[in-house]
Design an enzyme around this catalytic site. Structure first.
Site, mmCIF file in Angstrom:
data_model
loop_
_atom_site.group_PDB
_atom_site.id
_atom_site.type_symbol
_atom_site.label_atom_id
_atom_site.label_comp_id
_atom_site.label_asym_id
_atom_site.label_seq_id
_atom_site.Cartn_x
_atom_site.Cartn_y
_atom_site.Cartn_z
ATOM 1 N N LYS A 190 0.942 -1.402 -0.016
ATOM 2 C CA LYS A 190 -0.021 -0.135 0.204
ATOM 3 C C LYS A 190 0.842 1.328 -0.128
ATOM 4 O O LYS A 190 0.372 2.160 -0.463
ATOM 5 C CB LYS A 190 -0.992 0.101 1.265
ATOM 6 N N THR A 247 -4.128 5.337 2.863
ATOM 7 C CA THR A 247 -2.655 5.723 2.519
ATOM 8 C C THR A 247 -2.735 6.601 1.343
ATOM 9 O O THR A 247 -1.935 7.542 1.006
ATOM 10 C CB THR A 247 -1.646 4.529 2.387
#
Length: 331
Positions: A190, A247
């Site tokens: 991520k 994120t």
């Protein structure tokens, strides 16, 4: 309520935030390797370098002595950057090898491409009582007591359930999981995809492009995780989709800020110098591409980030054009 003695190793933003959160119910000692930094925390009762607006409670102990922190703890919680995990685990083996260990590091080890649990296994030996804490969690929000939910994954289901119950609290909800590989792959990749999202946003590609990037990025994560023995359903939860969305979209994301700065034409050296924090996606990108190639997994978004960061000096626009020129396939 069960009260434990918890030693948190790593006095950066995330380590300090977790130490704050757990000190509400447990006896916590926070270790940092920089003695002058720890002296500053003691004197000001604030981590002015990383979390300047959050006071440290008087009950939170602070030390720069590793053995002092490790001694007498029921749980060792390693919250260093991933580059520090091997050293910390090795020192803990020599100091208190039988104490439960949880790490909150994300990424792949530079050079070896190993996941955190593989590093810990090499240092502590197979069968150690350990697990990974991961999920969508900005340190600044956890430190302020804002509601957050994360995953505690361990191959030993009982370990995950027991420590999730001990550490769980109303504003830091912890869910047990037994898929360590899936949880770690989600947490590592991520960060790479957040750099891609920052580039996309910085170039003004819009919300449609960001949604496509997050969705296709999640598919890349799931492909690699399952190739390594993880479970696809893990990536639909907090450790995968939850962490990825946060994120890629949150302004507090360091990796997203790297992408935004790349889109502005800044060099990687300039960006990292200005950031002042570790952006794990930068070092992880190359390792992800190498690992994916080894297992025959296609990861075009991660490969594009690696090219932009470490490749042949193509700019963001050229890398995006290459990505968009790929032939369409089945979803």
């Amino acid at each position: 309520m069960i009260t434990k003695r918890i030693a948190v190793f790593g006095a950066g933003a995330w380590g300090t935030a977790l130490a704050l959160a757990f000190s509400a119910r447990h006896n916590v000692i926070l270790w940092g390797r920089d003695a002058r930094h720890i002296d500053s925390l003691v004197a000001t009762r604030s981590n002015t370098r990383y979390l300047p607006d959050v006071p440290l409670p008087s009950a939170l102990d602070l030390t720069a002595d590793f053995e002092t922190a490790a001694r007498g703890a029921d749980l060792h919680l390693v919250v260093t950057p991933l580059a520090g995990l091997r050293d910390a685990a090795g020192r803990l083996r020599r100091t208190r090898p039988d104490t439960a260990l949880i790490w909150a590091c994300k990424g792949l080890e530079a050079g070896s491409g190993k996941l955190p649990h593989e590093i810990v296994s090499e240092e502590l030996g197979p069968g150690a009582a350990c697990g990974v804490l991961t999920g969508p969690s900005f340190a600044a929000e956890v430190a302020r007591g804002l509601p957050t939910a994360v995953t505690l994954a361990a191959s030993d289901t009982g370990f995950a359930q027991d420590w999730a119950r001990i550490l769980h609290q109303p504003r830091l909800r912890i869910y047990a999981n037994s898929d360590v590989v899936g949880a770690e792959i989600g947490g590592a990749i991520k960060n790479v995809l957040a750099i891609a999202a920052g580039v996309s946003d910085g170039m003004g590609f819009g919300l449609n492009a960001r949604a496509a990037l997050v969705t296709r990025g999640l598919a890349e994560i799931a492909r690699l995780a399952t190739a390594l023995g993880g479970r696809a359903e893990t990536l639909m939860g907090l450790a995968g989709m939850g962490d990825l969305i946060l994120t890629c979209t949150g302004d507090l994301s360091r990796n997203r800020r790297v992408g935004l700065a790349l889109a502005q034409g800044k060099t990687l050296d300039e960006i990292l110098g200005e950031l002042g924090h570790v952006a794990e996606g930068v070092s992880t990108a190359r390792e992800v591409v190498t690992l994916a190639s080894r297992h025959g997994v296609q990861m075009p978004l991660c490969a594009a980030v690696d090219t932009l960061l470490h490749g042949n000096r193509l700019g963001p626009r050229e890398v995006v054009e290459q990505l968009l020129s790929r032939e369409p396939t089945h979803e």
